[in-house]
Write an enzyme that holds these catalytic residues in place. Structure first.
Site, short mmCIF file in Angstrom:
data_model
loop_
_atom_site.label_atom_id
_atom_site.label_comp_id
_atom_site.label_asym_id
_atom_site.label_seq_id
_atom_site.Cartn_x
_atom_site.Cartn_y
_atom_site.Cartn_z
N GLU A 11 0.86 -1.18 0.00
CA GLU A 11 0.00 0.00 0.00
C GLU A 11 0.90 1.23 0.00
O GLU A 11 1.79 1.35 0.85
CB GLU A 11 -0.92 0.05 1.22
CG GLU A 11 -1.87 1.26 1.14
CD GLU A 11 -2.76 1.48 2.37
OE1 GLU A 11 -3.64 2.34 2.31
OE2 GLU A 11 -2.56 0.80 3.39
N GLU A 36 5.03 4.72 3.49
CA GLU A 36 4.54 6.01 4.01
C GLU A 36 5.71 6.99 4.05
O GLU A 36 6.80 6.64 4.48
CB GLU A 36 3.91 5.81 5.40
CG GLU A 36 3.57 7.07 6.16
CD GLU A 36 2.69 8.05 5.39
OE1 GLU A 36 1.65 7.65 4.83
OE2 GLU A 36 3.07 9.24 5.32
N ASP A 66 9.57 8.11 0.01
CA ASP A 66 8.71 8.73 -1.00
C ASP A 66 8.51 7.71 -2.11
O ASP A 66 9.48 7.17 -2.65
CB ASP A 66 9.39 9.99 -1.55
CG ASP A 66 8.47 10.76 -2.49
OD1 ASP A 66 7.65 10.12 -3.19
OD2 ASP A 66 8.58 11.99 -2.52
N ASP A 88 -3.21 11.58 -1.70
CA ASP A 88 -3.24 13.05 -1.70
C ASP A 88 -3.64 13.55 -3.09
O ASP A 88 -3.09 13.08 -4.10
CB ASP A 88 -1.86 13.61 -1.32
CG ASP A 88 -1.49 13.28 0.13
OD1 ASP A 88 -2.39 12.85 0.88
OD2 ASP A 88 -0.32 13.45 0.50
N LYS A 92 -3.47 21.32 -7.61
CA LYS A 92 -2.96 22.27 -8.61
C LYS A 92 -2.47 21.52 -9.85
O LYS A 92 -1.74 20.53 -9.73
CB LYS A 92 -1.80 23.09 -8.03
CG LYS A 92 -2.27 24.06 -6.96
CD LYS A 92 -1.14 24.91 -6.46
CE LYS A 92 -1.68 25.81 -5.35
NZ LYS A 92 -0.68 26.26 -4.42
N ASP A 124 -12.62 9.29 -2.07
CA ASP A 124 -13.92 9.98 -2.12
C ASP A 124 -13.79 11.26 -2.96
O ASP A 124 -14.75 12.00 -3.08
CB ASP A 124 -14.41 10.34 -0.70
CG ASP A 124 -13.55 11.42 -0.08
OD1 ASP A 124 -12.32 11.41 -0.29
OD2 ASP A 124 -14.11 12.30 0.61
N THR A 164 -10.42 1.79 5.23
CA THR A 164 -9.23 2.51 5.67
C THR A 164 -9.69 3.58 6.69
O THR A 164 -10.89 3.84 6.82
CB THR A 164 -8.52 3.20 4.49
OG1 THR A 164 -9.19 4.42 4.17
CG2 THR A 164 -8.45 2.31 3.26
N TYR A 166 -9.34 6.82 6.43
CA TYR A 166 -10.00 7.91 5.70
C TYR A 166 -11.36 7.47 5.17
O TYR A 166 -12.29 8.27 5.12
CB TYR A 166 -9.10 8.41 4.56
CG TYR A 166 -8.15 9.49 5.00
CD1 TYR A 166 -7.13 9.22 5.91
CD2 TYR A 166 -8.26 10.80 4.54
CE1 TYR A 166 -6.25 10.20 6.33
CE2 TYR A 166 -7.39 11.79 4.95
CZ TYR A 166 -6.39 11.49 5.84
OH TYR A 166 -5.53 12.47 6.26
N GLU A 167 -11.46 6.23 4.78
CA GLU A 167 -12.74 5.72 4.25
C GLU A 167 -13.81 5.75 5.33
O GLU A 167 -14.95 6.14 5.09
CB GLU A 167 -12.52 4.29 3.74
CG GLU A 167 -13.71 3.69 3.02
CD GLU A 167 -13.33 2.36 2.35
OE1 GLU A 167 -12.15 1.95 2.43
OE2 GLU A 167 -14.22 1.75 1.74
N1 SAM Z 1 -4.27 5.35 3.07
C1 SAM Z 1 -4.66 5.95 4.34
C2 SAM Z 1 -6.15 5.93 4.48
O1 SAM Z 1 -6.85 5.71 3.49
O2 SAM Z 1 -6.65 6.11 5.60
C3 SAM Z 1 -4.08 7.37 4.49
C4 SAM Z 1 -4.56 8.38 3.50
S1 SAM Z 1 -3.72 9.95 3.67
C5 SAM Z 1 -4.81 11.06 2.90
C6 SAM Z 1 -2.45 9.84 2.43
C7 SAM Z 1 -1.13 9.34 3.00
O3 SAM Z 1 -0.25 9.10 1.90
C8 SAM Z 1 -0.44 10.33 3.90
O4 SAM Z 1 -0.07 9.70 5.12
C9 SAM Z 1 0.78 10.77 3.09
O5 SAM Z 1 1.90 11.09 3.91
C10 SAM Z 1 1.04 9.55 2.23
N2 SAM Z 1 1.71 9.85 0.96
C11 SAM Z 1 1.30 10.74 0.04
N3 SAM Z 1 2.15 10.79 -1.00
C12 SAM Z 1 3.11 9.86 -0.74
C13 SAM Z 1 4.27 9.45 -1.44
N4 SAM Z 1 4.61 9.98 -2.62
N5 SAM Z 1 5.05 8.49 -0.88
C14 SAM Z 1 4.71 7.94 0.32
N6 SAM Z 1 3.63 8.32 1.03
C15 SAM Z 1 2.84 9.26 0.51
#
Ligand code: SAM
Length: 186
Positions: A11, A36, A66, A88, A92, A124, A164, A166-167
């Site tokens: 994931e 993460e 990353d 995320d 933009k 969503d 999840t 967020y879900e």
């Molecule tokens: N997947 C989880 C959920 O659905 O509850 C968390 C969603 S949260 C909005 C998005 C997560 O993705 C954040 O913790 C962010 O730090 C991580 N994230 C975003 N871009 C990323 C990247 N390029 N590499 C690793 N993690 C990333």
């Protein structure tokens, strides 16, 4: 690392890890890796893994990185499934390439996924979801196999769905959850 040759599912952007920890407990013959970017967030997943609820779980690991560098971490064809949950949105236009469902990211997934590997994406955010469907239309390596704009009211796709963090939050506010599954082009 896992000491077996079970399939690897990852994931990307796992946040606090609820989704992946639940899957790991439910499916002991799959190896799970959560990715993460922020250590402060990943720490929460580690704390959960340390708790009684997940005691003895050996089929899950986490990487703080990353996802842009993902093809440097996994060997070609090493991963069978990639989950993207509530990624995320990078709203933009000039940041579109940072979206985890952009063509740039699908090119990275192409390098690490098995020939029958899949990408499963939930959100969503309808704007991000429409963007993702459009990117897949243009994508040379992956195509949309199926999708829904309202997962929780689509019995076929919702069967066995794991929520999840967020879900849980956004569906409790009444937001419909979109989901797509992408497979390799024939
Ligand atoms: N997947 C989880 C959920 O659905 O509850 C968390 C969603 S949260 C909005 C998005 C997560 O993705 C954040 O913790 C962010 O730090 C991580 N994230 C975003 N871009 C990323 C990247 N390029 N590499 C690793 N993690 C990333």
């Amino acid at each position: 690392l896992f000491g077996n040759n079970h399939p690897i599912h990852i994931e990307i952007g796992m946040g606090k890890g609820q989704f992946l920890l639940t899957l790991a407990k439910k499916y002991p013959t799959i190896n799970y890796i959560g990715i993460e970017r922020y250590s402060s967030v990943l720490l929460r997943a580690l704390e959960k893994l340390d708790s009684e609820e997940y005691e003895g779980l050996t089929n899950i690991r986490f990487i703080c990185m990353d996802a842009a560098d993902i093809a440097d971490v996994f060997a070609p064809g090493e991963v069978s499934r990639i989950y993207l949950n509530f990624s995320d949105p990078w709203p933009k236009a000039r940041h579109a390439r940072r979206r985890l469902t952009s063509l740039d990211f699908f090119a990275r997934y192409d390098k690490i996924l098995t020939s029958d590997g899949t990408v499963e994406f939930k959100t969503d955010n309808r704007g991000l979801f429409d963007f993702s469907l459009e990117q897949l239309e243009e994508c040379p390596s992956f195509a949309t196999q199926k999708y829904t704009f309202d997962l929780h009211h689509e019995p076929d796709m919702n069967e066995g769905n794991i929520l999840t963090e967020y879900e849980e939050k956004f569906s409790s506010l009444g937001n419909p959850i979109c989901k797509l599954i992408a497979v390799r082009r024939a």
